[in-house]
Design an enzyme around this catalytic site. Structure first.
Site, PDB file in Angstrom:
ATOM      1  N   HIS A 190      91.939  56.624  14.874  1.00 38.70           N
ATOM      2  CA  HIS A 190      91.827  57.848  14.076  1.00 38.70           C
ATOM      3  C   HIS A 190      92.293  57.595  12.633  1.00 38.70           C
ATOM      4  CE1 HIS A 190      92.489  62.377  13.646  1.00 38.70           C
ATOM      5  NE2 HIS A 190      93.292  61.919  12.697  1.00 38.70           N
ATOM      6  N   GLU A 191      93.453  56.990  12.480  1.00 47.14           N
ATOM      7  CA  GLU A 191      93.997  56.807  11.128  1.00 47.14           C
ATOM      8  C   GLU A 191      93.185  55.791  10.335  1.00 47.14           C
ATOM      9  OE1 GLU A 191      95.976  58.899   9.995  1.00 47.14           O
ATOM     10  OE2 GLU A 191      96.682  59.796  11.868  1.00 47.14           O
ATOM     11  N   ASP A 245      94.057  60.618  23.853  1.00 49.97           N
ATOM     12  CA  ASP A 245      93.441  59.300  23.676  1.00 49.97           C
ATOM     13  C   ASP A 245      92.291  59.061  24.648  1.00 49.97           C
ATOM     14  OD1 ASP A 245      95.263  58.839  21.688  1.00 49.97           O
ATOM     15  OD2 ASP A 245      95.999  56.939  22.505  1.00 49.97           O
ATOM     16  N   THR A 294      95.342  56.636  18.255  1.00 55.51           N
ATOM     17  CA  THR A 294      95.951  57.107  17.011  1.00 55.51           C
ATOM     18  C   THR A 294      95.569  56.170  15.874  1.00 55.51           C
ATOM     19  OG1 THR A 294      97.813  58.189  18.122  1.00 55.51           O
ATOM     20  CG2 THR A 294      98.136  57.530  15.822  1.00 55.51           C
ATOM     21  N   THR A 331      78.393  65.477  13.446  1.00 54.68           N
ATOM     22  CA  THR A 331      79.563  65.955  14.182  1.00 54.68           C
ATOM     23  C   THR A 331      79.484  67.479  14.161  1.00 54.68           C
ATOM     24  OG1 THR A 331      80.873  65.922  12.150  1.00 54.68           O
ATOM     25  CG2 THR A 331      81.032  64.005  13.583  1.00 54.68           C
ATOM     26  N   HIS A 381      90.422  57.600   8.833  1.00 51.70           N
ATOM     27  CA  HIS A 381      90.799  58.191   7.534  1.00 51.70           C
ATOM     28  C   HIS A 381      90.805  57.122   6.440  1.00 51.70           C
ATOM     29  CE1 HIS A 381      91.789  62.159   8.948  1.00 51.70           C
ATOM     30  NE2 HIS A 381      92.870  61.799   9.626  1.00 51.70           N
ATOM     31  N   VAL A 410      79.757  65.474   7.173  1.00 48.22           N
ATOM     32  CA  VAL A 410      78.661  64.821   7.886  1.00 48.22           C
ATOM     33  C   VAL A 410      78.080  65.842   8.854  1.00 48.22           C
ATOM     34  CG1 VAL A 410      79.560  62.479   7.678  1.00 48.22           C
ATOM     35  CG2 VAL A 410      80.153  63.849   9.683  1.00 48.22           C
ATOM     36  N   HIS A 458      88.847  64.885   9.174  1.00 46.62           N
ATOM     37  CA  HIS A 458      88.910  65.462  10.515  1.00 46.62           C
ATOM     38  C   HIS A 458      87.602  66.199  10.819  1.00 46.62           C
ATOM     39  CE1 HIS A 458      93.500  65.421   9.974  1.00 46.62           C
ATOM     40  NE2 HIS A 458      93.200  64.514  10.883  1.00 46.62           N
TER      41      HIS A 458
HETATM   42 ZN   LIG Z   1      94.042  62.761  11.034  1.00 47.94          ZN
END
Ligand SMILES: [Zn+2]
Length: 440
Positions: free
Chosen positions: A223-224, A286, A220, A254, A227, A251, A233
Site C-alpha cells: 500500500h505505502e 491484508d 502495508t 477503481t 503511494h 483513475v 487511496h
Molecule cells: Zn494510505
C-alpha cells in the site's frame, strides 16, 4: 510535457500540509484501536490541465496500457531497533517483504497477488551502495529515538532517494500508524530530498509480520509503496463529482468509494457500485487485498517516468518454473526457476525405477524443431544457450543436473520447457515437463 511548471504548482498545494512525518487523519483509525491504517497525507488538488502531467495530483490522463519493459527498483531497507532490541527484524523477514512486493506488483501466478494487474515493476534489495560497494541492501541501526520515529534520522542515513527506494522499519509515528510516506511524489514536498521514503511499522513488515493478523501479510508495504509511486487511496474524494480521471482517486477502473473500508466487507456498496475492497489502496485486511488495476499500473508507470525517472533500472521478468504433468509421464523431475547468471540444479527422483541414465532437454515452448540428443538449442538466433549435460550412470536416488544460465539480458523472458529422458538397457521413459521463464 511542462514538467517543471507542474512541479511548481504541486509545491504550492503540498505546502499546505508540508508533512515530514505521518499525518493522522481521524478517518484512518482502525476501528476499535488507536492505530491508524495509513499516515500518508491527503491531497485535495484543483484540476488544472494546463500545467499537469499525465499523472499529477489533479488528474490522470492515462494512455491505454500497452506492454512495457520491466523496471526493477533497487531497495535499501533501514532496520531500526531500540536499545532493547525491539524491531531488529531478520534478513529473512526483510527478504519476505521484497517477495510480497514482487508478488503484488507483478501479479505473480499462484501467489496471493495473482489476482491483480501486472505493473511490470519489480523490487530487489540493492546489491551496490551509493559508493559502488557491494551490499545486501539491509542496513541496521540501534537508536531508540529513531525507533520512535523521532528526529530527522533520514538526513544522515538515506541513500540517494533518486536512485533507491528507501524503506525504514521502526515504530512508524511512535506506534500510531501501520505505515506512511511523507508525501506523494507529485506533492513535491519531499521529492529528491533525503526525506523521500517509505516508513513501515516493524511489526507489520514482512510475511508473516510479527504483529500477527490482520496486518501480517506484507500488504502495508504494498500500500505505502503504491503511494510512493503516485497512487491515491481508492476512497480519495469519496464518490467523486466529475470525471473519474479528475476526482476521486484519479483513475476510473477503481470503482468510486465513499469512505475507507476495514476488515473485508464483501459486497459493500457506497457509490452505487461495489466498493474496491480488494484493492491495495483501500484500508482492508491484508488477506482481503488482491489487486492493483490496469489504470493504477499506468499511473504508477507515468509517475516513474515523470517524477522518479532515475529510480527504475531495466530488467527482465522474475524467473519462474511450473511443473506440468502429462499422461503417463513420471512425476519425478524438478527444476528451480532459472535465474540469469546463476547455476541451477535440477533433479530426477528415480526411486523404485529401473532407469539409471538420463538427460534433460530444454526447448522452446512450444517446440518448433527437433534437436540432437543431449544438447538443445533454444536461442532465437540458433546460438547455443543451454547444453544440458549427459548424466553418467548413476545408481542413487536422485539424478542431478547443473546448468549454467548465461547472464544475457536478451534471454530474459524467454520461455522454455524442459523434460528429462530416463534410459536403461531396454528402453526409456519420460518424466513430467517443467515450463520455465528465464528471468532475474
Ligand atoms: Zn494510505
Amino acid at each position: 510535457m511542462p514538467l517543471f511548471a507542474s512541479r511548481l504548482a504541486a509545491v504550492v498545494v503540498a505546502s499546505l500540509c508540508a508533512a515530514q512525518g505521518p499525518v493522522f487523519e481521524p478517518e484512518s483509525l482502525i476501528p476499535g484501536t488507536s492505530m491508524h491504517r495509513c499516515g500518508t497525507p491527503t491531497h485535495f488538488g484543483t484540476f488544472n490541465p494546463a500545467d499537469a502531467p499525465d499523472c499529477s495530483l489533479n488528474n490522470t490522463n492515462p494512455a491505454p496500457w500497452a506492454p512495457v519493459s520491466v523496471l526493477r527498483i533497487p531497495v535499501v531497507v533501514h532496520v531500526i531497533s531500540n536499545t532493547g532490541g525491539t524491531g531488529n527484524l531478520s534478513d529473512t523477514l526483510v527478504q519476505s517483504q521484497i517477495t510480497v512486493l514482487n508478488e503484488d506488483f507483478r501479479a505473480i501466478a499462484a501467489t496471493p497477488g495473482a489476482g491483480g494487474f501486472d505493473t511490470k515493476v519489480e523490487f530487489f534489495l540493492a546489491t551496490t551502495d551509493p559508493l559502488g560497494n557491494p551490499t545486501n541492501g539491509i542496513r541496521r541501526y540501534t537508536n531508540t529515538t529513531w525507533f520512535n520515529d523521532s528526529g530527522s534520522y533520514w538526513t544522515s542515513i538515506a541513500w540517494d532517494t533518486a536512485r533507491y527506494l528507501n524503506i525504514y522499519t521502526n515504530s512508524a509515528g511512535g506506534g500510531g500508524t501501520l505505515g506512511y510516506v511523507p508525501d506523494l511524489p507529485q506533492g513535491g514536498a519531499v521529492l529528491n530530498t533525503t526525506a523521500d521514503r517509505v516508513v513501515i511499522l516493524y511489526s507489520a513488515f514482512g510475511r508473516p509480520a510479527l504483529g500477527g493478523a490482520p496486518y501480517n501479510q506484507g500488504r502495508t508495504c504494498t500500500h505505502e509503496v503504491g503511494h510512493f509511486l503516485g497512487l491515491f487511496h481508492t476512497f480519495q474524494g469519496g464518490c467523486g463529482t466529475a470525471s473519474c480521471y479528475t476526482t476521486g482517486d484519479r483513475v476510473c477502473d477503481t470503482p468510486p468509494e465513499q469512505t475507507q473500508r476495514f476488515g473485508c466487507p464483501v459486497g459493500a456498496v457506497s457509490c452505487s457500485t461495489p466498493d474496491p475492497i480488494r484493492n491495495y489502496m483501500d484500508y482492508t485486511d491484508d488477506t482481503c487485498m488482491t489487486n492493483f488495476t490496469a489504470e493504477q499500473a499506468a499511473r504508477i508507470r507515468c509517475t516513474l517516468a515523470n517524477y522518479r525517472p532515475n529510480l527504475g533500472v531495466p530488467g527482465g521478468p522474475i524467473a519462474a518454473a511450473t511443473v506440468r504433468n502429462g499422461a503417463g509421464n513420471y512425476n519425478i523431475y524438478t527444476s528451480p526457476p532459472p535465474v540469469l547468471g546463476t547455476t541451477i540444479q535440477s533433479q530426477a527422483n528415480v526411486t523404485g525405477l529401473t532407469y539409471t541414465l538420463a538427460s534433460v532437454y530444454w526447448y522452446l515452448s512450444p517446440a518448433t524443431t527437433p534437436f540432437p540428443p543431449y544438447t538443445v538449442l533454444v536461442d532465437l538466433n540458433s546460438t547455443l544457450v543451454y547444453q544440458s549435460p549427459f548424466v553418467a550412470p548413476f545408481f542413487g536416488i536422485l539424478m542431478l543436473w547443473s546448468t549454467s544460465i548465461p547472464n544475457d539480458p536478451f534471454l530474459a523472458g524467454l520461455t522454455v520447457s524442459t523434460q528429462a529422458v530416463l534410459i536403461n538397457g531396454s528402453g526409456f521413459g519420460l518424466t513430467n515437463a517443467v515450463d520455465m521463464t528465464l528471468g532475474n
